[in-house]
Design a protein around this motif. Structure first.
Motif, mmCIF file in Angstrom:
data_model
loop_
_atom_site.group_PDB
_atom_site.id
_atom_site.type_symbol
_atom_site.label_atom_id
_atom_site.label_comp_id
_atom_site.label_asym_id
_atom_site.label_seq_id
_atom_site.Cartn_x
_atom_site.Cartn_y
_atom_site.Cartn_z
ATOM 1 N N ASP A 152 -23.553 10.862 3.336
ATOM 2 C CA ASP A 152 -23.732 12.313 3.294
ATOM 3 C C ASP A 152 -24.987 12.723 2.536
ATOM 4 O O ASP A 152 -25.551 13.785 2.792
ATOM 5 N N ALA A 170 -24.031 15.334 -2.124
ATOM 6 C CA ALA A 170 -22.825 14.527 -2.089
ATOM 7 C C ALA A 170 -22.603 13.891 -3.455
ATOM 8 O O ALA A 170 -23.418 13.137 -3.933
ATOM 9 N N GLN A 186 -18.118 16.630 -3.766
ATOM 10 C CA GLN A 186 -17.625 16.314 -2.433
ATOM 11 C C GLN A 186 -16.216 15.725 -2.493
ATOM 12 O O GLN A 186 -15.354 16.074 -1.695
ATOM 13 N N LEU A 204 -18.983 16.812 5.134
ATOM 14 C CA LEU A 204 -17.966 16.151 4.316
ATOM 15 C C LEU A 204 -17.451 14.873 4.971
ATOM 16 O O LEU A 204 -16.678 14.133 4.364
ATOM 17 N N THR A 257 -18.140 11.343 3.190
ATOM 18 C CA THR A 257 -17.370 11.223 1.951
ATOM 19 C C THR A 257 -15.886 11.056 2.248
ATOM 20 O O THR A 257 -15.195 10.258 1.603
#
Length: 491
Positions: free
Chosen positions: A96, A266, A270, A411, A414
């Motif tokens: 990310d 990130a 996150q 997202l 993650t």
């Protein structure tokens, strides 16, 4: 009249990150390079499975060569999973933060170095170190590969996110079967006096596909346009659409141009978002399903040579042949079925019934115990085949859908990384304890393994969440819009 798709003939104006995501989700953007990126991402999955399987057969030879105890053999087997825990958590964040392309390329280097290092290991300690490094590569690869599969696919229909994300399963089992084919070929090519080197040649061969992927990266591989757009770089996203899809994408003069610095990087932020109210139930259910399937799968699939050789009393050739047949006939077939039915049946239904079949197969194996005749051996092998078929088409194919499609682009890495890193804890436990438990309990170990699919079914019944066909980016966009829009004053 031209037979080219309209997306390739007309200029497409890009005004926001949402425009890029909608273009990909709708299926209007299609291109041969995009399909090659999907295949290369599956190539990463192939390497994961090959490297994990390559030492599953060789663990008996490794134990004899290095004089390992059951606990020592468990440490060698589980070291890759320990590395995968760190690799997945770190890889999810990096995917990310740095993008899909950079992490994927670094990952291939991990595979090359670790495969060669394992093949040349002079002792168990060196083998554990390189197997740990291999695990880091495996852990990093899953978030980036699944992100590529999801973000270079349309939302519904042929070639959808659901079916392509589920396609990781047949790719996995093709790699597993390919590994046993390599072992089988080496078994006949090497003289009997050198059969103790089978595991070294097999592991070293895993570097070859990674080198091939590195060689073709410049021609085909590219960044995810959705990720680039979500970083505020619409020009790069448009360029990727032109290069990989053949879409004449141009950034409009009135396009939204958010500052890239304003995008949250990130980090721990996150991870906290995964447990925000809107994502929390999905995060926990995806994790529960992943833990259940990985515990039982690792114990059975990676313990397959031990089960066939030790518990069912078969020789080397029968062990290799049976492992190959079980993976190629049952697991690959199940994986292809799971990929095909992902859109029509959905991930929830396929996963639930897959767990149910696995539970039945494990109970049958536990009841059979030590087979007293050829008929019982065949029934036990058929039960193993049923387990592998259900894994390929059920939880094996679809647990990645829960982890990959429940989150928006910013997202996704993650979310997958957290899911993978945490499930590897269960994977590590199963890989470490299966040699110990099988040595202590024999076929009674199947009663312990049976608890995993049972818990998976309970987790699915707790919430009937269907990720296939769900547009996480659209829902998140609407959520952010509501947050940005002030509520009207009340009189």
């Amino acid at each position: 009249m031209s037979t080219q798709p309209a997306a390739e003939r007309e200029t497409v104006l890009i005004r926001s990150a949402r425009d890029v995501t909608e273009l990909v989700n709708s299926g209007a953007a299609r291109g041969s390079h995009a399909k090659m990126i999907v295949l290369l991402a599956l190539g990463g999955i192939f390497l994961d499975a090959y490297d994990l399987t390559s030492l599953a057969y060789g663990i008996t030879q490794i134990r004899e060569e290095f004089g390992l105890s059951p606990a020592g053999a468990g440490a060698v087997t589980a070291s890759i999973s320990v590395g995968a825990i760190l690799g997945a958590w770190l890889g999810g964040v990096l995917v990310d933060r740095l993008g899909r392309y950079r992490v994927f390329m670094a990952d291939m280097l991990f595979f090359v170095v670790s495969a060669i290092g394992c093949a040349l290991a002079p002792n168990a300690e060196v083998l554990i170190v390189f197997r740990f490094l291999m695990g880091i590569g495996v852990g990093m690869d899953i978030p980036v590969a699944m992100a590529f599969l999801a973000e270079f696919s349309r939302l519904r229909g042929k070639g959808s996110k659901g079916s392509r994300t589920a396609s990781w399963s047949p790719a996995w089992y093709v790699a597993t079967s390919g590994c046993y084919l390599v072992i089988l070929a080496l078994y006949f090519l090497l003289p009997d006096s050198q059969h103790d080197l089978l595991w070294r040649f097999t592991v070293g061969f895993g570097a070859v596909p990674a080198i091939v992927i590195l060689l073709v990266r410049n021609k085909y591989m590219n960044e995810s346009p959705s990720w680039a757009a979500n970083q505020g770089d619409l020009e790069r996203a448009a360029r990727i659409l032109r290069d990989s899809y053949g879409v004449d994408a141009v950034v409009a003069e009135d396009a939204e141009r958010p500052k890239r610095e304003s995008k949250p990087r990130a980090s721990l932020h996150q991870f906290r978002t995964l447990f925000a109210r809107r994502f929390r139930p999905r995060t926990f259910q995806a994790l529960a399903v992943a833990l259940a399937q990985t515990f039982s799968y690792n114990a059975v699939a990676y313990g397959l040579p031990i089960i066939i050789a030790s518990l069912l009393g078969q020789g080397d050739l029968n062990t290799i042949s049976a492992s190959l047949v079980l993976n190629l006939v049952f697991a690959v077939t199940g994986g292809l079925l799971g990929m095909r039915l992902a859109n029509s049946a959905g991930a929830w239904r396929m996963t639930f019934w897959g767990f149910a079949v696995q539970l039945t197969a494990l109970v049958v194996l536990a009841v059979i115990g030590d087979p007293s005749s050829t008929a019982w051996v065949l029934l036990a092998l058929f039960a193993l085949g049923g387990f592998m078929f259900a894994q390929g088409g059920g939880p094996g194919a679809n647990f990645m859908n829960f982890a990959s499609l429940s989150y928006p682009t910013e997202l996704r890495g993650t979310g997958i990384g957290f899911n993978q890193g945490t499930l590897r804890v269960g994977s590590t436990l199963s890989l470490f304890f299966f040699p110990v438990l099988s040595a202590s309990f024999g076929t009674g170990v199947f009663w312990v393994i049976a608890a995993a699919p049972l818990l998976g079914m309970v987790a699915l019944l707790a919430k009937r969440w269907e990720p296939v066909g769900y547009d996480a980016d659209a829902v998140e966009h609407e959520y952010q819009q509501r947050l940005a829009t002030p509520e009207p004053a009340r009189g």
